[in-house]
Scaffold this active site. Structure first.
Site, PDB file in Angstrom:
ATOM      1  N   ASN A 117      16.497  32.205  26.563  1.00  0.00           N
ATOM      2  CA  ASN A 117      17.529  32.744  27.452  1.00  0.00           C
ATOM      3  C   ASN A 117      16.837  33.629  28.467  1.00  0.00           C
ATOM      4  O   ASN A 117      15.903  34.349  28.117  1.00  0.00           O
ATOM      5  CB  ASN A 117      18.524  33.619  26.677  1.00  0.00           C
ATOM      6  CG  ASN A 117      19.362  32.837  25.702  1.00  0.00           C
ATOM      7  OD1 ASN A 117      19.361  31.615  25.706  1.00  0.00           O
ATOM      8  ND2 ASN A 117      20.072  33.554  24.844  1.00  0.00           N
ATOM      9  N   HIS A 175      48.132  42.986  58.064  1.00  0.00           N
ATOM     10  CA  HIS A 175      46.972  42.936  58.963  1.00  0.00           C
ATOM     11  C   HIS A 175      46.243  41.596  58.866  1.00  0.00           C
ATOM     12  O   HIS A 175      45.091  41.505  59.275  1.00  0.00           O
ATOM     13  CB  HIS A 175      46.020  44.096  58.648  1.00  0.00           C
ATOM     14  CG  HIS A 175      46.635  45.440  58.884  1.00  0.00           C
ATOM     15  ND1 HIS A 175      47.016  45.879  60.131  1.00  0.00           N
ATOM     16  CD2 HIS A 175      46.981  46.428  58.021  1.00  0.00           C
ATOM     17  CE1 HIS A 175      47.552  47.092  60.034  1.00  0.00           C
ATOM     18  NE2 HIS A 175      47.554  47.435  58.759  1.00  0.00           N
ATOM     19  N   GLU A 187      42.613  42.820  39.119  1.00  0.00           N
ATOM     20  CA  GLU A 187      42.398  42.321  37.770  1.00  0.00           C
ATOM     21  C   GLU A 187      43.367  41.170  37.461  1.00  0.00           C
ATOM     22  O   GLU A 187      42.994  40.187  36.821  1.00  0.00           O
ATOM     23  CB  GLU A 187      42.540  43.482  36.767  1.00  0.00           C
ATOM     24  CG  GLU A 187      42.594  43.114  35.302  1.00  0.00           C
ATOM     25  CD  GLU A 187      41.474  42.199  34.826  1.00  0.00           C
ATOM     26  OE1 GLU A 187      40.451  42.043  35.505  1.00  0.00           O
ATOM     27  OE2 GLU A 187      41.652  41.600  33.743  1.00  0.00           O
TER      28      GLU A 187
END
Ligand code: F6R
Length: 636
Positions: free
Chosen positions: A103, A510, A487
């Site tokens: 890894n 906006h 989230e």
């Protein structure tokens, strides 16, 4: 992200390796493989796809009582059979002397590959890992550990790795630098893994290797050494009993880990608060910070670092700290932090926040701060993880093992830990005892409130199904509500693969309002706070353009003529039909119970978890293992 397992003992290794790899599936991967060492030498099998397919395709004779296994998440080269690990030092098992699983990322792999190719070595994959097998095989050192150490001395980059060598059939050599590696002690057998989840079924007596450490593992035990010097020096790392219930790694009767983990939130919230609520003085009690009142008062700024959802909760935490302690605070994506040559100040408190404690972007940010003399505390869930060990003090989140890729209970506990920290920083400054006690009482009550939110799940399933039909969604919120929206969008896109984008409600006009239409629903976070009127105005602008609305709000909030129950206004609730030509937008409200305003974000977040979950379930997706994602992101 990639996962490693290893076994050496009295049993056949292959079934145990496959079982271990299955336990690591949640980390996210695209291919898998195993190698064993037995009487007939090294045997290996690997393929792109699921662990189950690897197991089904294993040859009948695949014997060996030592073995290593891997789940790969592609970095160098696509997800193919050839690029899957283990990697060997030869193109066939019969000729191979070394097998490696790895890894991490080897930064100088291109140079090493070129060097090997020039020397006439035939490379079988596109990976960086393959060079390790060749470097180990080329070593003439006397011991297996010295051969691996010699190879590692040539490598720049990060690794957690495990090596089998045909010349030394009674041992596995493992090493760590920036990617976790654990050794588990069994009865006349030893296990190796990159994650506790793969070990707990067999043992909870575990040694976490440190960066720069190597271990020789035999059936009877293990010996650890420090890498780096001309000689390997012994480090004598002990194995320790970890306090974890193996059942916490099982989904049990639940349809998925994510659902199980969402439902655990009240109990886990209680766990993170336990012993940390000081009712008498109206403050948090976080002993692990290693900071006294004078030191806490001396900080003039707080900078919070995390990635993904941990970053968004960090934003919630920054708002809380500014509100309660009146200290400037902001959160930043840890992945960007060190690349802008940040100014590190001695009177800033740096806070690293991470569920896994292994997110390399966050770990590197911590190291950068420390290198420049800054002080970092950690809010971390996994005990003994790299970030937990690196920081100067911190708070464990006590969320228990989180297996689903989409984080839920750990995020809730991050928020609660931030609340405790904000109280502690506030109470050594100007926060009154009355305000402190008000918030402590609300925190004590929060697990019950979370339970009440979860109890509304069934009512919200139709809303989730409706949202699942949309290709694109907005999530909006202001100030305390904005990180909640971020989230919510994150969770929705992660597991339902819908394009979900978060905006500040105030920013909608906006630009993004151009995209609002009957096909693009908006999930709006509208707490009962000082911005309520302004939020409702923005909702009206969306409704006027036919945009369907899901309003996550507090019980009793009056949404005026937007309220689904309003008989006078233009609104109707989702799923209530509406005749052809009816231009009125859909409005649905999801009510959560009240707490204190400062704590609103967490109760407003939980309905968004449920929406994402039920949308993904409705779409028939693999909720615990969303495509392309990994639980623990250990590469940059
Ligand atoms: C989202 C999610 C990710 C993680 C991020 C950080 O559901 O799980 O965005 O929050 O990868 O991970 P940790 O907290 O382990 O550092």
């Amino acid at each position: 992200m990639c996962g490693i397992v290893g076994y050496i003992g009295t049993q056949q290794a292959a079934p145990l390796l496959l079982e271990g790899l299955t336990r690591l599936e949640h980390r996210g991967y695209d291919s898998a493989g195993v190698a064993v060492l037995g009487g007939s030498g090294l045997r290996s099998a690997k393929r792109a796809g699921r662990v189950r397919d690897l197991g089904d395709g294993l040859p009948r004779r695949f014997a060996g009582k030592a073995g290593i296994g891997h789940t790969r998440w592609a970095t160098h080269g696509p997800a193919t059979d050839a690029n899957a690990h283990p990697h060997l030092d030869a193109v066939s098992d019969a000729a191979a002397r070394v097998a490696v699983v790895h890894n991490g990322i080897i930064d100088n792999a291109a140079a090493l590959r070129a060097e090997l190719a020039d020397a006439g070595v035939e490379l079988a994959s596109d990976t960086d890992t393959e060079v390790i097998a060749h470097l180990v095989a080329a070593s003439r050192a006397a011991t297996p550990e010295a051969r691996v150490a010699e190879a590692l001395a040539r490598i720049e980059g990060t690794y957690g790795l495990a090596v089998l060598q045909a010349d030394f059939p009674d041992r596995i050599v493992v090493a760590r630098n920036g990617s976790p590696l654990l050794v588990g002690v069994g009865e006349r057998e030893m296990h190796v893994a990159s994650d506790l989840a793969a070990l707990v079924r067999y043992t909870t007596t575990v040694a976490h290797l440190d960066d720069g450490e190597l271990a020789v593992v035999t059936a009877g035990g293990f010996t650890t050494y420090r890498l780096g010097g001309p000689e390997l020096s012994a480090t004598d790392r002990p194995a320790e009993q970890v306090d974890v219930d193996p059942a916490a790694f099982e989904a049990g009767e639940h349809v998925s880990f994510m659902r199980k983990e969402m439902l655990e939130q009240p109990a886990r919230a209680e766990a993170v608060l336990r012993g940390r609520l000081d009712t008498r003085f109206g403050t948090g009690h976080l002993g692990g910070l290693n900071l006294d009142a004078r030191e806490l008062r001396a900080f003039r700024r707080v900078v919070i670092l995390g990635c993904g959802s941990a970053y968004y909760v960090g934003q919630m935490g920054a708002t809380l700290i500014e509100e309660l302690a009146r200290v400037p605070a902001h959160a930043e994506a840890a992945s960007e932090f060190r690349y802008r040559n940040p100014i590190i100040e001695p009177d800033t408190l740096y806070v690293a926040v991470s569920q896994s404690g292994e997110t390399v972007d966050t770990l590197l940010a911590v190291q950068e701060i420390q290198r420049k003399g800054g002080r970092v505390i950690g809010l971390v869930n996994v005990v003994g993880s790299a970030i937990a060990r690196q920081v100067d003090g911190g708070v464990y989140l006590h969320a228990g093992p989180e297996v689903a890729v989409a984080s839920t209970k750990a995020l809730t506990n991050m928020f609660l830990a931030f609340a405790l920290l904000a109280l502690q920083l506030g109470r050594v400054r100007d926060l009154s005892i009355a305000d402190g006690q008000r918030l402590i009482a609300a925190l004590a009550d929060l697990p019950d409130r979370i339970e009440q939110v979860l109890a509304r799940e069934e009512q919200w399933v139709p809303v989730a199904k409706r949202l699942a039909q949309a290709e694109s969604l907005f999530f909006i919120g202001r100030v305390r509500g904005f990180p909640v929206a971020r989230e919510g969008a994150q969770k929705f896109k992660e597991i339902s693969y819908r394009h979900a984008e978060a905006y500040q409600t105030s920013e909608l006009k906006h630009g993004p309002l151009a995209l609002v239409s009957p096909e693009v629903p908006t999930v709006a976070i509208v707490p009962d706070d000082e911005l309520l009127e302004r939020n409702i105005t923005a909702l009206q602008q969306i409704a006027a353009r036919g945009g369907p609305l899901v309003v996550v709000t507090h019980e009793g909030v009056d949404l005026g003529d937007l309220d689904p129950s309003s008989s006078t206004g233009p609104a109707r609730s989702a799923g209530s039909g509406g005749s052809a030509g009816d231009a009125r937008p859909e409005v649905t409200r999801l009510d959560v119970p009240r707490s204190e305003r400062e704590l609103d974000p967490i109760l407003l977040t939980i309905p968004l978890q449920l929406l994402a979950f039920h949308a993904a379930e409705h779409l028939g997706l693999d909720i615990d293992k969303p495509r392309n994602l990994a639980k623990s992101v250990t590469v940059e």
